[in-house]
Design a protein around this motif. Structure first.
Motif, PDB file in Angstrom:
ATOM      1  N   GLN A 105       0.849  -1.191   0.000  1.00 57.86           N
ATOM      2  CA  GLN A 105       0.000   0.000   0.000  1.00 57.86           C
ATOM      3  C   GLN A 105       0.883   1.238   0.000  1.00 57.86           C
ATOM      4  O   GLN A 105       1.743   1.387   0.870  1.00 57.86           O
ATOM      5  CB  GLN A 105      -0.923   0.013   1.215  1.00 57.86           C
ATOM      6  N   VAL A 106       0.649   2.106  -0.991  1.00 53.97           N
ATOM      7  CA  VAL A 106       1.432   3.326  -1.138  1.00 53.97           C
ATOM      8  C   VAL A 106       0.537   4.514  -0.836  1.00 53.97           C
ATOM      9  O   VAL A 106      -0.461   4.755  -1.519  1.00 53.97           O
ATOM     10  CB  VAL A 106       2.009   3.443  -2.570  1.00 53.97           C
ATOM     11  N   ASP A 107       0.887   5.258   0.200  1.00 58.78           N
ATOM     12  CA  ASP A 107       0.133   6.451   0.586  1.00 58.78           C
ATOM     13  C   ASP A 107       0.669   7.635  -0.222  1.00 58.78           C
ATOM     14  O   ASP A 107       1.828   8.027  -0.090  1.00 58.78           O
ATOM     15  CB  ASP A 107       0.300   6.700   2.086  1.00 58.78           C
ATOM     16  N   LEU A 108      -0.202   8.217  -1.066  1.00 59.28           N
ATOM     17  CA  LEU A 108       0.199   9.303  -1.971  1.00 59.28           C
ATOM     18  C   LEU A 108      -0.294  10.663  -1.508  1.00 59.28           C
ATOM     19  O   LEU A 108      -0.383  11.606  -2.301  1.00 59.28           O
ATOM     20  CB  LEU A 108      -0.354   9.022  -3.376  1.00 59.28           C
ATOM     21  N   ALA A 109      -0.607  10.802  -0.216  1.00 62.38           N
ATOM     22  CA  ALA A 109      -1.311  11.984   0.266  1.00 62.38           C
ATOM     23  C   ALA A 109      -0.558  13.291   0.038  1.00 62.38           C
ATOM     24  O   ALA A 109      -1.172  14.363   0.033  1.00 62.38           O
ATOM     25  CB  ALA A 109      -1.615  11.827   1.760  1.00 62.38           C
ATOM     26  N   VAL A 133       6.171  10.135   0.602  1.00 64.16           N
ATOM     27  CA  VAL A 133       5.427   8.918   0.341  1.00 64.16           C
ATOM     28  C   VAL A 133       5.655   7.940   1.490  1.00 64.16           C
ATOM     29  O   VAL A 133       6.718   7.921   2.117  1.00 64.16           O
ATOM     30  CB  VAL A 133       5.858   8.297  -1.009  1.00 64.16           C
ATOM     31  N   VAL A 134       4.630   7.138   1.786  1.00 65.80           N
ATOM     32  CA  VAL A 134       4.719   6.072   2.781  1.00 65.80           C
ATOM     33  C   VAL A 134       4.314   4.766   2.101  1.00 65.80           C
ATOM     34  O   VAL A 134       3.257   4.699   1.463  1.00 65.80           O
ATOM     35  CB  VAL A 134       3.809   6.339   3.997  1.00 65.80           C
ATOM     36  N   ILE A 135       5.174   3.745   2.223  1.00 66.81           N
ATOM     37  CA  ILE A 135       4.901   2.442   1.596  1.00 66.81           C
ATOM     38  C   ILE A 135       4.867   1.381   2.693  1.00 66.81           C
ATOM     39  O   ILE A 135       5.832   1.218   3.438  1.00 66.81           O
ATOM     40  CB  ILE A 135       5.981   2.082   0.554  1.00 66.81           C
TER      41      ILE A 135
END
Length: 506
Positions: A105-109, A133-135
């Protein structure tokens, strides 16, 4: 969601899709200046799987909330909170070494995507991405790693065909590493990884992450700073350069305590060849019951990547202090593939007095210094010594061995009684011994003594030939239980004896 909300979302999707289609495929129609701002839209897309020679990516889904700014030159997409890219499975198989990531899950916020409408090249070449980015990976599987979850937090930048990641990676077990990755699509993947492992917690995190970590190896203190650079290209073997700096490292290897390990290890992997260089390596002490150290070691090791433990060890220096004297392995090359391979240990000026002090038998004492050579042969079956030679340095010394202990060791025949009497106060000029040791742990000493006891036979010359046997594992267990190593080793020995149903008595 209300009907009005659904209609608004559908309109946003339709508008954005139409806009992108017009901008990308009928661009000449918008030669004159124009601009558009879409404050917020929400899009959910199921994307097709990706299958290439090295990559298999399945279950791709994008759920994004974004705002869009566009004109006849660029389209800029700002991803908002709740924007996420999900992948059910990602598999990379290069040179027969598979890596699998499950539920990514890649957070693209906080990411921005910019598409250059006026440039040349493919759409991926003209699309750049930048931001935080958070993966999250539920489970990463690799032959060198224990399966577990990982999390990356950092920045992403570059074109989609030349992407950079820079940040911090952490495993569920607590191992933390700084990483920088560059992936040029179809050309190469390059990465640099650096980590700092400190103390017992750092050692545990390392043990819970590396698949090849020995079960009975435990780090308890000190610091390890490690770094590695690697490069992967299609159809080309992995290229790697790494280093590890050790500073005051302490720990346990099975029932052996290691203290104050310092030095550097340099590792490289190129064209299928593995090279390791040991530099400035020192160990305060290695103690399995009898302490050895300080130890100094300098060597190079070369092997094939396909057979990493069957290479050639080129020793430049290997020496250690031992019982007032020293041990040394002569410089030379040892082929670890040619079993059994021999480690020629040279013995210099070892104190007989100190040797008898560490032997777990009260009343043994003596003087003199020992020197010799012990060929240690190592194979998959264990360690063997055949015809090692150790002798006392002239002019000899003194032996005092209590009668009761000697009788227990040598027996009670008439001949042995004479030997026991002589060894109560034996002034020797010659002490020669032959050493044999089998892979079951049985040590055999054939000792020849020449000298006299002033109280026996009027001090006439006496020649004694004595055969002694010792169970070395049992001897070391006794020493370990006596507290001569450290409490952690003593506790391990006690636990092992309890598991085997034996009593832990020193």
């Amino acid at each position: 969601m209300s009907d009005r909300g659904r209609i608004s979302t559908c309109k946003s999707r339709a508008l954005l899709t139409a806009l992108l289609a017009c901008c990308l495929f009928v661009q000449p129609a918008f030669a004159t200046g124009w601009s558009l701002i879409l404050q917020q839209s929400q899009i959910g897309l199921a994307l097709p799987d990706v299958h290439t020679d090295d990559w298999q990516i399945t279950g791709i889904r994008a759920d994004v909330v974004n705002s869009v700014e566009a004109d006849n030159r660029t389209i800029t997409v700002h991803f908002k909170p709740r924007s996420r890219l999900q992948v059910a499975s990602l598999v990379h198989d290069a040179a027969g070494t598979p890596t699998q990531l499950d539920n990514v899950q890649v957070d693209l916020a906080d990411v921005t995507l910019t598409i250059n409408l006026g440039g040349t090249g493919s759409l991926a070449d003209r699309s750049t991405i930048a931001g935080q980015v958070v993966i999250d990976v539920d489970q990463l599987q690799h032959p060198q790693l224990k399966p577990q979850g990982w999390r990356f937090e950092g920045t992403v930048s570059g074109a989609l065909t030349d992407l950079n990641l820079d940040g911090q990676l952490q495993s569920d077990s607590g191992l933390v590493a700084d990483v920088a990755i560059r992936n040029v699509m179809g050309e190469f993947l390059a990465a640099r990884i650096a980590m700092d492992v400190a103390g017992k917690n750092g050692g545990k995190a390392l043990a819970d992450t590396l698949a090849a970590w020995p079960e009975l190896l435990e780090l308890t203190a000190g610091q390890i700073q490690a770094a590695a650079s690697l490069r992967l290209e299609p159809g080309v073997p992995l290229v790697l350069d790494g280093s590890a700096n050790f500073d005051g490292v302490e720990g346990l290897i099975d029932r052996t305590a290691v203290t104050d390990l310092s030095g550097r290890l340099l590792v490289s992997l190129d064209d299928g060849a593995l090279t390791a260089r040991f530099r400035d390596v020192t160990v305060g002490q290695i103690n399995s019951g009898i302490g050895i150290g300080p130890v100094r070691f300098l060597a190079d090791y070369r092997a094939l990547q396909t057979a990493p433990f069957a290479g050639v060890l080129d020793i430049q220096q290997a020496a250690a202090s031992f019982l007032g004297g020293r041990l040394r392995v002569a410089p030379g090359a040892i082929d670890l593939a040619a079993e059994p391979w021999t480690l020629p240990v040279e013995v210099y000026e070892v104190s007989l007095e100190r040797l008898l002090q560490v032997y777990p038998a009260e009343g043994f004492s003596g003087t003199g210094e020992l020197t010799g050579r012990v060929p240690v042969m190592v194979s998959a079956d264990g360690i063997v010594v055949e015809q090692g030679k150790v002798a006392a340095i002239a002019p000899g010394g003194l032996l005092r061995l209590p009668a009761q202990r000697l009788q227990a060791m040598l027996g009670s025949s008439q001949t042995m009684e004479q030997v026991v009497d002589a060894l109560q106060n034996f002034h020797y000029s010659v002490l020669d011994s032959t050493i044999d040791y089998d892979n079951k742990g049985r040590l055999v000493l054939d000792v020849r003594l020449e000298g006299e006891n002033p109280e026996v036979r009027g001090g006439q010359p006496i020649v004694l030939n004595i055969n002694l046997e010792e169970d070395i594992p049992a001897l070391l267990t006794s020493l370990q239980l006596s507290g001569r190593v450290n409490e952690a080793v003593t506790e391990r020995v006690r636990e092992r004896l309890q598991q085997s149903g034996q009593e832990a008595v020193p």
